[in-house]
Design a protein around this motif. Structure first.
Motif, PDB file in Angstrom:
ATOM      1  N   ASN A   1      62.738  46.891   1.264  1.00  0.00           N
ATOM      2  CA  ASN A   1      61.976  45.674   0.963  1.00  0.00           C
ATOM      3  C   ASN A   1      60.666  45.996   0.250  1.00  0.00           C
ATOM      4  N   GLN A   2      60.023  47.073   0.662  1.00  0.00           N
ATOM      5  CA  GLN A   2      58.789  47.474  -0.017  1.00  0.00           C
ATOM      6  C   GLN A   2      59.055  47.845  -1.477  1.00  0.00           C
TER       7      GLN A   2
ATOM      8  N   GLN B   1      59.540  44.627  -3.393  1.00  0.00           N
ATOM      9  CA  GLN B   1      58.260  43.964  -3.652  1.00  0.00           C
ATOM     10  C   GLN B   1      57.483  44.673  -4.762  1.00  0.00           C
TER      11      GLN B   1
ATOM     12  N   ASN C   1      63.155  48.199   5.742  1.00  0.00           N
ATOM     13  CA  ASN C   1      61.740  47.968   5.454  1.00  0.00           C
ATOM     14  C   ASN C   1      61.311  48.703   4.188  1.00  0.00           C
TER      15      ASN C   1
END
Length: 406
Positions: free
Chosen positions: A336-337, A340, A333
């Motif tokens: 992924n942040q 992004q 997670n």
């Protein structure tokens, strides 16, 4: 005449041996530093054993391997299972006159009359001695004879081994759960290293518990092995058969010898061996034919205990695996942040590059009429900003449409 005799070793052999010694050792014997007497006697040294008899008396004996083999009627390969210099797995073996037990730190030989416990500085050895003496004294005072002596000694060994493993598992549970909870909330190198050490400890402890469980299960699945462990019953039956002339005439197949006829020593020794073999076979067949629930229930009780300990370890391992999965999800997670954020940063850099391109165009050393119009700079900046904003919003809409960002 003595001087005319040829020497026992030919001169040529002596010269050749001398040349070989000079070649490899410079005149010294090749194996001069090796004492073969020490090597030969290394495996025959005496060890300290604690002897506990049926009456609850204990004493310390010094016995070598040969004395143990004669005393317990065991081969040398069985005694190697108890040697602390060798690493052997958990073992419970039933022999004709003894039970060999190798459970954790408890190494002993159980017979129908005594227990020979290998003496060491480990606390388990002292606990085994005290507990067995206490139970023998208690059974003697209460006149209770529910289990034969060998089963009581085996029960104490199983109980101590299971209690030791269960205590280690409980201690590990108390220590590892807070560490795993702390690791789930705060991922750090220190917490990861602590969990790694504990996981290695769990794997080693699981192997030890699994070996004890498999050995007990193997005994429970084989009635013949359990029948071999009824030492007291076999001893009583062998005594009864040895004192009965009817047993010799019916099973040994030898007619009764006349009192006046000479008896050959060879025939006597042969009949004794056959009688001993038939006695062992008959005693085992009689025990096999009967029920062995007494020993099976004893083994089953400790099988349940050790199986519960193994389930605790498996639960710990599953909890560690779940924590690792949770940490991996958490790290994914975060990754992924970061991706992004990097995507948005790249898009913003592209929009800013548009401003740089416009500035580069108007920074050329050329003369145009737009330079003489005062509000032209403001309008160029406004139009460029609006165009860049539209491009950035278009990229965001595309990312949302493709579900690249939440």
């Amino acid at each position: 005449m003595a001087g005319l005799r040829d020497p026992f070793i030919p001169p040529s052999y002596s010269v050749r041996s001398k040349s070989v010694n000079q070649l490899f050792g410079g005149g010294r014997p090749v194996l001069s530093g090796l004492d073969f007497s020490v090597v030969k006697k290394r495996g025959q040294g005496s060890r300290s054993w604690i002897r506990i008899d049926v009456d609850g008396q204990s004493e310390v004996l010094e016995l070598d391997k040969a004395s143990l083999m004669r005393r317990c009627n065991l081969p040398a390969r069985d005694l190697r299972l108890l040697d602390p210099l060798f690493v052997y797995p958990t073992t419970i073996l039933g022999r004709e006159k003894a039970i060999i037990v190798n459970l954790e730190q408890i190494r002993c030989i159980i017979t129908a009359d005594e227990v020979l416990l290998m003496n060491s500085l480990d606390s388990c050895v002292r606990q085994y001695e005290l507990e067995l003496l206490r139970r023998l004294d208690m059974n003697k005072n209460l006149s209770a004879d529910d289990l034969p002596f060998e089963f009581r000694a085996l029960e104490v060994a199983l109980e101590l081994a299971c209690a030791l493993l269960d205590a280690q598992v409980t201690e590990l549970e108390i220590e590892i759960y807070p560490v795993l909870d702390e690791l789930a909330s705060s991922i750090s190198t220190l917490n990861l290293e602590r969990v790694r050490r504990m996981k290695s400890h769990i794997l080693a402890l699981t192997r030890r518990v699994q070996k004890v469980r498999d050995e007990i299960e193997h005994l429970m699945d084989d009635d013949g092995d359990m029948a071999e462990m009824y030492l007291t019953e076999k001893k009583e039956r062998n005594k009864a058969y040895a004192s009965s002339e009817l047993y010799i005439s019916n099973f040994a197949g030898f007619p009764r010898a006349s009192m006046s006829a000479p008896v050959s020593p060879l025939s006597h020794s042969g009949s004794g061996k056959i009688e001993k073999a038939l006695s062992s076979a008959m005693s085992r067949s009689r025990i096999d034919g009967e029920h062995v629930e007494e020993l099976e229930m004893l083994l089953e009780a400790y099988f349940v205990v050790i199986d519960g300990t193994l389930n605790k370890l498996l639960s710990l391992k599953e909890y560690i695996d779940d924590t690792e999965i949770f940490i991996n999800i958490k790290l994914d997670n975060i990754r992924n942040q970061l991706i992004q954020f990097e995507l948005l940063l790249t898009t913003g850099t592209f929009v800013v590059t548009i401003f740089a391109a416009v500035a580069g165009v108007f920074g050329m050393n050329i003369v145009i009429s737009l330079f003489h119009y005062a509000p032209a700079f403001v309008w160029v900046m406004i139009i460029t900003a609006i165009f860049g904003g539209l491009i950035f919003i278009s990229f965001l809409w595309y990312y949302k449409h493709k579900k690249l960002i939440p």
